[in-house]
Structure formats: structure tokens, C-alpha cells
Design an enzyme around this catalytic site. Structure first.
Site, short mmCIF file in Angstrom:
data_model
loop_
_atom_site.label_atom_id
_atom_site.label_comp_id
_atom_site.label_asym_id
_atom_site.label_seq_id
_atom_site.Cartn_x
_atom_site.Cartn_y
_atom_site.Cartn_z
N ASP A 99 0.81 -1.21 0.00
CA ASP A 99 0.00 0.00 0.00
C ASP A 99 0.85 1.27 0.00
OD1 ASP A 99 0.92 -0.48 2.58
OD2 ASP A 99 -1.04 -0.36 3.55
N ASP A 102 6.99 3.73 3.39
CA ASP A 102 7.21 4.70 4.46
C ASP A 102 8.69 4.66 4.85
OD1 ASP A 102 6.82 6.48 6.56
OD2 ASP A 102 5.99 4.97 7.90
P1 IMP Z 1 7.47 0.78 6.10
O1 IMP Z 1 7.98 -0.59 6.41
O2 IMP Z 1 7.82 1.77 7.16
O3 IMP Z 1 7.81 1.27 4.71
O4 IMP Z 1 5.92 0.75 6.25
C1 IMP Z 1 5.14 0.09 5.42
C2 IMP Z 1 3.88 -0.33 6.11
O5 IMP Z 1 3.51 0.53 7.21
C3 IMP Z 1 2.76 -0.24 5.13
O6 IMP Z 1 2.58 -1.50 4.52
C4 IMP Z 1 1.57 0.16 5.97
O7 IMP Z 1 0.90 -1.00 6.43
C5 IMP Z 1 2.14 0.88 7.15
N1 IMP Z 1 2.02 2.35 7.00
C6 IMP Z 1 3.01 3.22 6.72
N2 IMP Z 1 2.56 4.48 6.66
C7 IMP Z 1 1.23 4.40 6.87
C8 IMP Z 1 0.18 5.39 6.91
O8 IMP Z 1 0.36 6.59 6.71
N3 IMP Z 1 -1.06 4.90 7.18
C9 IMP Z 1 -1.34 3.58 7.39
N4 IMP Z 1 -0.39 2.64 7.35
C10 IMP Z 1 0.89 3.05 7.10
MG MG Z 2 0.70 -2.77 5.18
#
Ligand code: IMP
Ligand code: MG
Length: 181
Positions: A99, A102
Site C-alpha cells: 500500500d 514509508d
Molecule cells: P514501512 O515498512 O515503514 O515502509 O511501512 C510500510 C507499512 O507501514 C505499510 O505497509 C503500511 O501498512 C504501514 N504504513 C506506513 N505508513 C502508513 C500510513 O500513513 N497509514 C497507514 N499505514 C501506514
Molecule cells: Mg501494510
């Protein structure tokens, strides 16, 4: 549910138009190669369902369950694989769908895992990419929209398991986030 939303960041019509473009680009990217789609649950569910229906080719869908947020609005810094068995990707090309990008940890960890399990090629696609410094060095091959570094919900993205069914991407009212933390 809509009352909890402070502002709509990307509305349904805009998402739909953008999906037409990304679906076409992904197909071009794989140059008629067969690929299996690996969906990162649960956030990428809504996005993937709409995206794949724009790809008129025979393809398989696999799911992978990971968690990194654990109910908060900030990444925990840890990616947990929740399945006892990973999808069978040995010798296959993979389209990995999430989705949102981040910190980058999820996409990096899952991409690496799939390669360790013998995927010959992994291309990634995310609906949203937050403009920020990543903790893990990774970028997606296909991005729907670049957004600022704020917490968003809707179109699959949740806050504490809720709001995934909003048809648009929005930002929650501060009191909603504050009340439930
Ligand atoms: P990362 O591992 O930090 O890149 O985060 C990825 C995961 O964190 C995504 O698959 C989302 O499930 C969750 N996530 C990151 N940012 C958001 C947000 O703004 N809203 C909701 N879920 C988020
Ligand atoms: Mg996710």
C-alpha cells in the site's frame, strides 16, 4: 466513518485514473513475461484488487502477511513475517505490491525474503510513497502517488484496523487518533 476524516488527500476518481496508467506500465515492464503477484496484507488488498482487474493476462495471486506498525501511527522498526509458509516463488518473476512506502523496511525485508526463496526477478509497486528519508534503502519500481510525511488512511490503509474501506485516501482528525492511542 467519513466524519472522522479531516481532509481527503486523493479522491476515488483520481485513484482510478492513475491505476489505468500504472497497470499499463507494469505490463510493459514485464515485457510479456509471466509473473506472480505477491500482495502484502492487509493494506495492499484494495489497491491490488483494483489494479489487477486492469491487467487482462493470466496471472497468479499470492499473499504475504507482515506487520510493522502494531496499531500505532509510527513504524515499530521491526518487520514480522506472520505466515508459517511463504508463497512458492522459486524460479519465478514477482510483482510485489504494497500500500505505502514509508520507512522502506517492509518492502526491503519482503523483497529480500522473496529473493532468498529463489525469485528470479522482483519488481515492486506501491500505491503511495511518502517523501522522506528511508530507514532501508529501497524505492518502488512503480508508484501511484507521492505524498508528504503524514499518516493517511483509506483505500486499504488502516488506523488500528479501521478505515480500510474508505474509497479515498484521507487524513484523520487529530481527535480521532488522539482518542484511541
Ligand atoms: P514501512 O515498512 O515503514 O515502509 O511501512 C510500510 C507499512 O507501514 C505499510 O505497509 C503500511 O501498512 C504501514 N504504513 C506506513 N505508513 C502508513 C500510513 O500513513 N497509514 C497507514 N499505514 C501506514
Ligand atoms: Mg501494510
Amino acid at each position: 466513518m467519513h466524519d472522522d476524516v479531516e481532509k481527503v488527500l486523493i479522491d476515488e476518481g483520481v485513484i482510478e485514473k492513475r491505476l489505468d496508467v500504472i497497470a499499463e506500465r507494469i505490463l510493459e515492464d514485464f515485457c510479456d513475461h509471466e509473473f506472480v503477484v505477491v500482495v502484502i496484507l492487509k493494506g495492499a488488498l484494495v489497491f491490488t484488487a483494483d489494479l489487477l482487474r486492469r491487467m487482462p493476462i493470466p496471472l497468479e495471486i499470492e499473499c504475504i502477511n507482515v506487520a510493522s506498525y502494531h496499531g500505532a501511527t509510527e513504524s515499530s522498526g521491526r518487520v514480522d513475517f506472520l505466515d508459517s509458509k511463504l508463497p512458492e516463488v522459486k524460479g519465478r518473476s514477482v510483482l510485489l505490491v504494497d500500500d505505502i512506502l514509508d520507512t522502506g523496511r517492509t518492502l526491503a525485508a519482503v523483497g529480500q525474503k522473496l529473493c532468498e526463496h529463489g525469485a528470479t526477478m522482483v519488481k515492486s509497486c506501491v500505491l503511495l510513497s511518502k517523501e522522506k528519508e528511508r530507514a532501508a534503502e529501497v524505492e518502488a519500481n512503480h508508484v501511484g502517488f507521492h505524498i508528504g510525511d503524514e499518516f493517511v488512511v483509506g483505500y486499504g490503509l488502516d488506523f488500528r484496523g479501521l478505515y480500510r474501506n474508505l474509497p479515498y485516501i484521507g487524513v484523520l482528525k487529530k481527535k480521532v487518533i488522539g482518542n484511541s492511542v
